[in-house]
Design a protein around this motif. Structure first.
Motif, PDB file in Angstrom:
ATOM      1  N   SER A  51      45.248  42.958  17.981  1.00  0.00           N
ATOM      2  CA  SER A  51      43.958  43.249  18.370  1.00  0.00           C
ATOM      3  C   SER A  51      44.987  44.475  19.182  1.00  0.00           C
ATOM      4  CB  SER A  51      42.946  42.602  19.100  1.00  0.00           C
ATOM      5  OG  SER A  51      42.892  41.726  18.017  1.00  0.00           O
ATOM      6  N   GLU A  52      46.366  43.779  20.486  1.00  0.00           N
ATOM      7  CA  GLU A  52      46.773  44.862  20.981  1.00  0.00           C
ATOM      8  C   GLU A  52      47.041  46.015  20.141  1.00  0.00           C
ATOM      9  OE1 GLU A  52      49.712  42.658  23.169  1.00  0.00           O
ATOM     10  OE2 GLU A  52      48.080  40.978  23.938  1.00  0.00           O
ATOM     11  N   VAL A  53      48.294  46.334  18.997  1.00  0.00           N
ATOM     12  CA  VAL A  53      48.363  46.859  18.321  1.00  0.00           C
ATOM     13  C   VAL A  53      47.409  47.990  17.766  1.00  0.00           C
ATOM     14  CG1 VAL A  53      50.682  45.930  18.928  1.00  0.00           C
ATOM     15  CG2 VAL A  53      48.953  45.621  16.251  1.00  0.00           C
ATOM     16  N   GLY A  54      46.294  47.760  18.015  1.00  0.00           N
ATOM     17  CA  GLY A  54      45.316  48.360  16.632  1.00  0.00           C
ATOM     18  C   GLY A  54      45.162  47.751  15.781  1.00  0.00           C
ATOM     19  N   LEU A  55      45.746  46.976  14.691  1.00  0.00           N
ATOM     20  CA  LEU A  55      45.344  46.816  13.384  1.00  0.00           C
ATOM     21  C   LEU A  55      44.331  45.900  13.553  1.00  0.00           C
ATOM     22  CD1 LEU A  55      49.058  44.837  13.024  1.00  0.00           C
ATOM     23  CD2 LEU A  55      48.292  46.748  11.396  1.00  0.00           C
ATOM     24  N   LEU A  56      43.430  45.593  14.544  1.00  0.00           N
ATOM     25  CA  LEU A  56      42.167  44.616  14.564  1.00  0.00           C
ATOM     26  C   LEU A  56      41.291  46.197  15.510  1.00  0.00           C
ATOM     27  CD1 LEU A  56      42.126  41.252  13.904  1.00  0.00           C
ATOM     28  CD2 LEU A  56      41.614  42.522  12.472  1.00  0.00           C
ATOM     29  N   ARG A  57      40.369  46.587  15.600  1.00  0.00           N
ATOM     30  CA  ARG A  57      39.754  46.890  15.937  1.00  0.00           C
ATOM     31  C   ARG A  57      38.675  46.406  16.652  1.00  0.00           C
ATOM     32  NH1 ARG A  57      39.800  49.993  11.651  1.00  0.00           N
ATOM     33  NH2 ARG A  57      37.952  49.311  10.949  1.00  0.00           N
ATOM     34  N   ALA A  58      37.870  46.390  18.268  1.00  0.00           N
ATOM     35  CA  ALA A  58      37.213  46.025  18.983  1.00  0.00           C
ATOM     36  C   ALA A  58      36.300  45.172  18.042  1.00  0.00           C
ATOM     37  CB  ALA A  58      36.996  46.720  20.193  1.00  0.00           C
ATOM     38  N   GLU A  59      35.214  46.618  17.674  1.00  0.00           N
ATOM     39  CA  GLU A  59      34.313  46.403  16.019  1.00  0.00           C
ATOM     40  C   GLU A  59      34.837  45.777  15.652  1.00  0.00           C
ATOM     41  OE1 GLU A  59      36.008  50.504  15.307  1.00  0.00           O
ATOM     42  OE2 GLU A  59      35.817  49.176  16.568  1.00  0.00           O
ATOM     43  N   GLU A  60      36.116  45.490  15.570  1.00  0.00           N
ATOM     44  CA  GLU A  60      35.506  44.414  13.852  1.00  0.00           C
ATOM     45  C   GLU A  60      35.847  42.939  14.185  1.00  0.00           C
ATOM     46  OE1 GLU A  60      38.986  45.471  11.037  1.00  0.00           O
ATOM     47  OE2 GLU A  60      39.748  46.321  12.926  1.00  0.00           O
ATOM     48  N   ARG A  61      34.604  42.513  14.109  1.00  0.00           N
ATOM     49  CA  ARG A  61      34.291  41.287  14.981  1.00  0.00           C
ATOM     50  C   ARG A  61      35.237  40.301  14.206  1.00  0.00           C
ATOM     51  NH1 ARG A  61      29.408  39.674  15.150  1.00  0.00           N
ATOM     52  NH2 ARG A  61      29.746  38.169  16.762  1.00  0.00           N
ATOM     53  N   VAL A  62      35.943  39.088  14.516  1.00  0.00           N
ATOM     54  CA  VAL A  62      36.434  38.432  13.100  1.00  0.00           C
ATOM     55  C   VAL A  62      36.581  36.330  14.614  1.00  0.00           C
ATOM     56  CG1 VAL A  62      37.937  39.447  12.205  1.00  0.00           C
ATOM     57  CG2 VAL A  62      39.269  38.154  13.445  1.00  0.00           C
ATOM     58  N   GLU A  63      36.287  36.037  13.112  1.00  0.00           N
ATOM     59  CA  GLU A  63      37.185  33.983  13.936  1.00  0.00           C
ATOM     60  C   GLU A  63      38.400  33.371  13.527  1.00  0.00           C
ATOM     61  OE1 GLU A  63      32.884  33.051  15.921  1.00  0.00           O
ATOM     62  OE2 GLU A  63      33.128  32.942  13.887  1.00  0.00           O
ATOM     63  N   LEU A  64      38.557  32.725  13.971  1.00  0.00           N
ATOM     64  CA  LEU A  64      40.197  32.767  13.187  1.00  0.00           C
ATOM     65  C   LEU A  64      39.939  31.148  13.072  1.00  0.00           C
ATOM     66  CD1 LEU A  64      42.966  33.694  11.952  1.00  0.00           C
ATOM     67  CD2 LEU A  64      43.969  32.293  14.313  1.00  0.00           C
ATOM     68  N   ILE A  65      39.902  31.046  11.153  1.00  0.00           N
ATOM     69  CA  ILE A  65      39.847  29.387  11.175  1.00  0.00           C
ATOM     70  C   ILE A  65      41.041  28.712  10.235  1.00  0.00           C
ATOM     71  CG2 ILE A  65      37.873  27.461  10.286  1.00  0.00           C
ATOM     72  CD1 ILE A  65      35.808  29.446  10.958  1.00  0.00           C
ATOM     73  N   GLY A  66      41.175  27.759  11.007  1.00  0.00           N
ATOM     74  CA  GLY A  66      42.317  27.310  10.548  1.00  0.00           C
ATOM     75  C   GLY A  66      43.571  28.097   9.868  1.00  0.00           C
ATOM     76  N   GLY A  67      43.908  29.137  10.861  1.00  0.00           N
ATOM     77  CA  GLY A  67      44.834  30.198  10.383  1.00  0.00           C
ATOM     78  C   GLY A  67      44.018  31.268   9.587  1.00  0.00           C
TER      79      GLY A  67
END
Length: 196
Positions: free
Chosen positions: A26-42
């Protein structure tokens, strides 16, 4: 980054991530703020878009709870709830004792987690509730924004909630661990048409 793989039925390796890696993405822009994700078990899990009913219900709920919240309680909407090195969820609301601090927020210290659902109801009541139970979240409310039903999950044992009770919008739902000020009757919230 550590490269770990999980072989699927198709024989293709899948990349598993840590919370730190996703935060860096997210910090480097690979994931944008509007790309809402959760991380479950990797694994990165895309989140469903929020409907207007979801947002209205969340706004009214937060307004109500901010009004009545004791100074000893922290009430945070949509925080990154880090549950393990490879798992984080973003509940609509999480409550915990202010003295605990966000860095020590976990399954043992969370007083209540709330998910508001419209299009994601099946996921929130199924796989996501199992994640909350696995990490020992003592109380989870899944609120159906369409019907006004509050599905109260309690007593996590071996990755499953032993007590799941649906309450109607007319029922007064009292949390088991959060202060009584957070009791909720959905019918008392002004959900009108969303214009005011």
């Amino acid at each position: 980054m550590n490269v770990r793989t999980l072989i699927e039925n198709a024989g293709l390796p899948r990349r598993r991530f840590t919370v730190k890696e996703v935060e860096r993405m997210s910090e480097v822009g690979l994931l944008r703020a509007e790309e809402r994700v959760e991380l479950i078990g990797g694994e990165l899990i895309p989140m469903s878009p929020k409907g207007s009913r979801h947002e209205l219900l969340k706004a009214r709920l937060l307004r109500q709870w901010y009004r009545v919240s004791p100074d000893t309680i922290e009430l945070i909407p949509e925080t990154t709830f880090r549950l393990a090195l490879d798992t984080y969820l973003e509940p609509d609301v999480v409550l915990f004792e202010r003295a605990i601090g966000i860095r020590r927020l976990d399954g043992d210290t969370a007083l209540l987690a709330v998910e508001i659902s419209d299009s994601s109801l099946g996921f929130d009541l199924g796989p996501k509730a199992l994640v909350y139970a696995h990490f020992g979240i003592r109380e989870l409310w899944v609120i159906d924004a369409t019907t006004g039903t509050i599905h109260v999950h309690r007593e996590p044992v071996d990755g499953r909630y032993q007590a799941i009770t649906p309450w109607t919008a007319e029922d007064l739902v009292v949390p088991a661990f959060a202060p009584v000020e957070f009791a909720l009757r959905l019918a008392d919230l002004d959900l009108g048409d969303g214009s005011g």
